[in-house]
Design an enzyme around this catalytic site. Structure first.
Site, mmCIF file in Angstrom:
data_model
loop_
_atom_site.group_PDB
_atom_site.id
_atom_site.type_symbol
_atom_site.label_atom_id
_atom_site.label_comp_id
_atom_site.label_asym_id
_atom_site.label_seq_id
_atom_site.Cartn_x
_atom_site.Cartn_y
_atom_site.Cartn_z
ATOM 1 N N ARG A 160 0.862 -1.185 0.000
ATOM 2 C CA ARG A 160 0.000 0.000 0.000
ATOM 3 C C ARG A 160 0.894 1.229 0.000
ATOM 4 O O ARG A 160 1.714 1.415 0.904
ATOM 5 C CB ARG A 160 -0.926 0.024 1.221
ATOM 6 C CG ARG A 160 -2.095 1.010 1.048
ATOM 7 C CD ARG A 160 -2.934 1.150 2.315
ATOM 8 N NE ARG A 160 -2.199 1.897 3.322
ATOM 9 C CZ ARG A 160 -2.153 1.579 4.619
ATOM 10 N NH1 ARG A 160 -2.797 0.523 5.065
ATOM 11 N NH2 ARG A 160 -1.472 2.316 5.472
ATOM 12 N N GLU A 218 4.482 7.186 2.688
ATOM 13 C CA GLU A 218 5.270 5.982 2.950
ATOM 14 C C GLU A 218 4.778 4.861 2.050
ATOM 15 O O GLU A 218 3.714 4.950 1.439
ATOM 16 C CB GLU A 218 5.184 5.550 4.416
ATOM 17 C CG GLU A 218 3.794 5.146 4.874
ATOM 18 C CD GLU A 218 3.748 4.745 6.340
ATOM 19 O OE1 GLU A 218 4.812 4.627 6.965
ATOM 20 O OE2 GLU A 218 2.639 4.528 6.843
ATOM 21 N N ASN A 257 4.003 0.733 2.376
ATOM 22 C CA ASN A 257 3.827 -0.365 3.336
ATOM 23 C C ASN A 257 4.021 -1.694 2.610
ATOM 24 O O ASN A 257 3.341 -1.969 1.627
ATOM 25 C CB ASN A 257 2.419 -0.330 3.936
ATOM 26 C CG ASN A 257 2.156 0.956 4.693
ATOM 27 O OD1 ASN A 257 2.514 1.087 5.847
ATOM 28 N ND2 ASN A 257 1.530 1.925 4.032
ATOM 29 N N SER A 289 -3.141 -2.752 5.766
ATOM 30 C CA SER A 289 -4.483 -3.054 6.286
ATOM 31 C C SER A 289 -5.574 -2.189 5.665
ATOM 32 O O SER A 289 -5.313 -1.260 4.912
ATOM 33 C CB SER A 289 -4.492 -2.880 7.812
ATOM 34 O OG SER A 289 -4.150 -1.555 8.145
ATOM 35 N N LYS A 340 11.778 2.678 6.531
ATOM 36 C CA LYS A 340 11.868 4.101 6.207
ATOM 37 C C LYS A 340 13.249 4.450 5.649
ATOM 38 O O LYS A 340 13.386 5.340 4.814
ATOM 39 C CB LYS A 340 11.579 4.944 7.453
ATOM 40 C CG LYS A 340 10.224 4.683 8.102
ATOM 41 C CD LYS A 340 9.074 5.039 7.210
ATOM 42 C CE LYS A 340 7.742 4.912 7.919
ATOM 43 N NZ LYS A 340 7.420 3.551 8.317
ATOM 44 N N LYS A 384 10.964 10.176 11.559
ATOM 45 C CA LYS A 384 10.348 8.851 11.445
ATOM 46 C C LYS A 384 11.339 7.744 11.797
ATOM 47 O O LYS A 384 12.451 7.718 11.276
ATOM 48 C CB LYS A 384 9.850 8.625 10.009
ATOM 49 C CG LYS A 384 8.680 9.486 9.598
ATOM 50 C CD LYS A 384 8.163 9.053 8.233
ATOM 51 C CE LYS A 384 6.789 9.637 7.941
ATOM 52 N NZ LYS A 384 6.219 9.076 6.710
ATOM 53 N N GLU A 396 6.164 0.345 11.705
ATOM 54 C CA GLU A 396 4.847 0.416 11.071
ATOM 55 C C GLU A 396 3.792 0.492 12.175
ATOM 56 O O GLU A 396 4.068 0.245 13.337
ATOM 57 C CB GLU A 396 4.610 -0.820 10.205
ATOM 58 C CG GLU A 396 5.667 -1.038 9.130
ATOM 59 C CD GLU A 396 5.774 0.107 8.147
ATOM 60 O OE1 GLU A 396 4.762 0.808 7.933
ATOM 61 O OE2 GLU A 396 6.857 0.312 7.600
ATOM 62 N N GLY A 397 2.551 0.795 11.767
ATOM 63 C CA GLY A 397 1.443 0.694 12.704
ATOM 64 C C GLY A 397 0.982 2.000 13.305
ATOM 65 O O GLY A 397 0.000 2.036 14.033
ATOM 66 N N ARG A 425 -7.888 7.519 4.528
ATOM 67 C CA ARG A 425 -7.945 7.779 5.969
ATOM 68 C C ARG A 425 -7.966 9.286 6.162
ATOM 69 O O ARG A 425 -7.185 10.000 5.545
ATOM 70 C CB ARG A 425 -6.726 7.191 6.685
ATOM 71 C CG ARG A 425 -6.803 5.705 6.921
ATOM 72 C CD ARG A 425 -5.502 5.181 7.474
ATOM 73 N NE ARG A 425 -4.411 5.453 6.540
ATOM 74 C CZ ARG A 425 -3.147 5.140 6.778
ATOM 75 N NH1 ARG A 425 -2.802 4.574 7.903
ATOM 76 N NH2 ARG A 425 -2.211 5.399 5.878
#
Length: 489
Positions: free
Chosen positions: A132, A149, A151, A156, A313, A371, A375-376, A458
């Site tokens: 993603r 970023e 992923n 998700s 990253k 950063k 993740e998350g 989002r």
């Protein structure tokens, strides 16, 4: 974050505010629609395996520039190929992460598995990436998308995002705006990702083998995960899906004679990691041993260890440097197109360039975000908090982090609906982050499947730094595509 007085506001899909009686009625319907259609999560504050809350959502879809959405969709197969090539470049990954693994224990543990697997040779040549790529429109460049970023692990919300489009279409229709629905792009993210797992299962070629989901000890984002499992079981009833934690795999897992991964008497064809991307998922050496066992097995991993490392990253920062893309992409037009989506990304290694970045961050921290390799959500440091964070680090410790230019997205106005929130909800200033899903499957020499696989949006309060829905900081949304003349109006 983006609440500067001169930040442009994109036009809404419908006129707001809504009359209070109409707002109360349609919000109540939307909440029930979300729960009844699975746009839901388990509560972190009052957890019960027997109940769900609706996932936070934006009542009507948020505006997003059409040409930038279409650009992101068109770019995804190129991004997929880029990340596949990066993952298979041992020298690049090793060199890029050399300083980071000295000070970041988690990344070092992942890298140690990578090094051990390399030493023995990959048992399974094929990998599957369910990726993603996340973007924000940047107002200082005519709302052009900039990558936040990429992923490569546990990408998700394909499941819930697929449900949110019909939910917001329902709301618009209830409000008498069915004529606007054509500006909401269809979203088949769930099918796109699940079909990718099944393509990998087909490559494995054992009709009785299963697909294994690696899950957290407690899954709050249960609907999103279960949607994948149920879609596979319903669409491909001959394929069984198992859910196991890393701890479970350590207890139950073993390798067969051909290094096939066995759980009891079941052979695993594909491993889909929805856990394993943060230190808290590894309680002891047992979980790391389980990860190593899986990486040395014949199962096709999503992600394999080299794909996981390609998503750090530090690798993202390295890819944004001039001329680096030429290592992985041959077409000059593609290099130019990908280069344009990168914002400024800077190394903090203990060298001349890293020290210059450090000084720049101390002088103008409001321009940046700091950063780590995580993740998350919830891990970044923003603006005025950056100098104190950097000063607490040694020169060596800094190399576990990167500095990134802060993206300034346009504002939208809308109603953010959260469990336990105000009724009626209040109009708030928001900013959105677009995620484009991609599927890529191949080995070091050939890519056999590569496609764009849907999207998600989002949205968060404009004053909030982080926007992770699972982390409780944002809300799920869908893009309402507008043209440049709409923006000017």
């Amino acid at each position: 974050m983006s609440s500067e007085a001169n930040t442009p506001v994109l036009p809404n899909c419908i006129r707001l505010p809504l009359p209070e009686d109409e707002l109360l009625e349609v919000t109540a319907k939307a909440k029930d629609y979300a729960i009844m259609h699975g746009a839901a999560m388990r509560s972190k504050t009052a957890f019960s395996p027997d109940s769900l809350n609706f996932a936070p959502f934006v009542l009507v879809p948020s505006s997003f520039p059409r040409k930038e959405f279409e650009k992101a969709v068109a770019l995804q197969p190129i991004i997929n190929r880029l990340m596949h090539n990066v993952a298979h470049d041992e020298e690049f990954i090793t060199t890029t992460l050399a300083e980071t693994i000295k000070v970041d224990e988690f990344t070092a543990n992942l890298f140690n598995i990578y090094r051990k697997v390399l030493a023995h040779g990959f048992t399974q040549a094929y990998s599957i990436g369910l990726l993603r790529s996340d973007y924000m429109a940047h107002v200082y460049e005519d709302c052009a998308i900039k990558q936040v970023e990429i992923n490569t692990v546990a990408s998700s919300f394909a499941g819930i995002a697929t449900q949110l489009v019909p939910q917001q279409k329902f709301v618009l229709s209830e409000l008498g705006h069915a004529d606007k629905l054509h500006n909401m792009p269809n979203n088949n993210a769930l099918a796109g990702l699940c079909d990718g797992m099944v393509k990998a299962w087909d490559i494995y070629g054992k009709p009785k083998a299963v697909i294994l989901f690696i899950i957290e000890d407690v899954s709050y984002n249960i609907c999103d995960q279960r949607f994948h499992e149920f879609y596979i079981r319903e669409t491909y009833p001959h394929i069984k899906v198992l859910r196991r934690t890393l701890t479970d795999v350590h207890k139950e897992g073993k390798l067969g004679q051909s290094k096939e991964l066995l759980l009891g008497n079941l052979e695993v064809a594909v491993i889909y990691f929805r856990a394993g991307y943060e230190p808290g998922h590894y309680h002891s050496q047992a979980e790391w041993d389980a990860r190593y066992l899986m990486e040395t097995s014949l199962a096709i991993k999503c992600p394999s260890i080299h794909y996981h490392l390609a998503g750090t990253k530090k690798v993202q920062q390295a890819l944004a440097q001039p001329a680096v893309l030429e290592r992985f992409i041959n077409d000059p037009d593609e290099i130019k197109a990908v280069g344009k989506i990168f914002t400024g990304l800077y190394s903090l290694d203990d060298n001349e360039a890293g020290n210059a970045t450090y000084e720049m961050a101390l002088r103008t921290p409001e321009k940046f975000v700091l950063k780590p390799q995580r993740e998350g959500g919830g891990n970044n440091v923003y603006g005025v908090d950056i100098p104190d964070a950097l000063k607490r680090m040694s020169r060596v410790e800094r190399s576990a982090w990167i500095l990134m230019d802060l993206i300034h997205p346009p504002l939208t106005k809308g109603y953010m609906v959260r469990p336990g929130g105000d009724m009626p909800p209040q109009i708030v200033d928001m900013v959105s982050e677009l995620g484009i899903f991609g599927v890529v499957i191949g080995d070091a020499e050939h890519i056999v499947h590569n496609y764009q696989a849907g999207h998600m949006l989002r949205t968060k309060l404009s004053t909030a730094n982080e926007g992770g829905v699972a982390a409780g900081l944002g809300a799920l949304d869908s893009p309402y595509l507008i043209d440049s003349d709409d923006e000017q109006n």
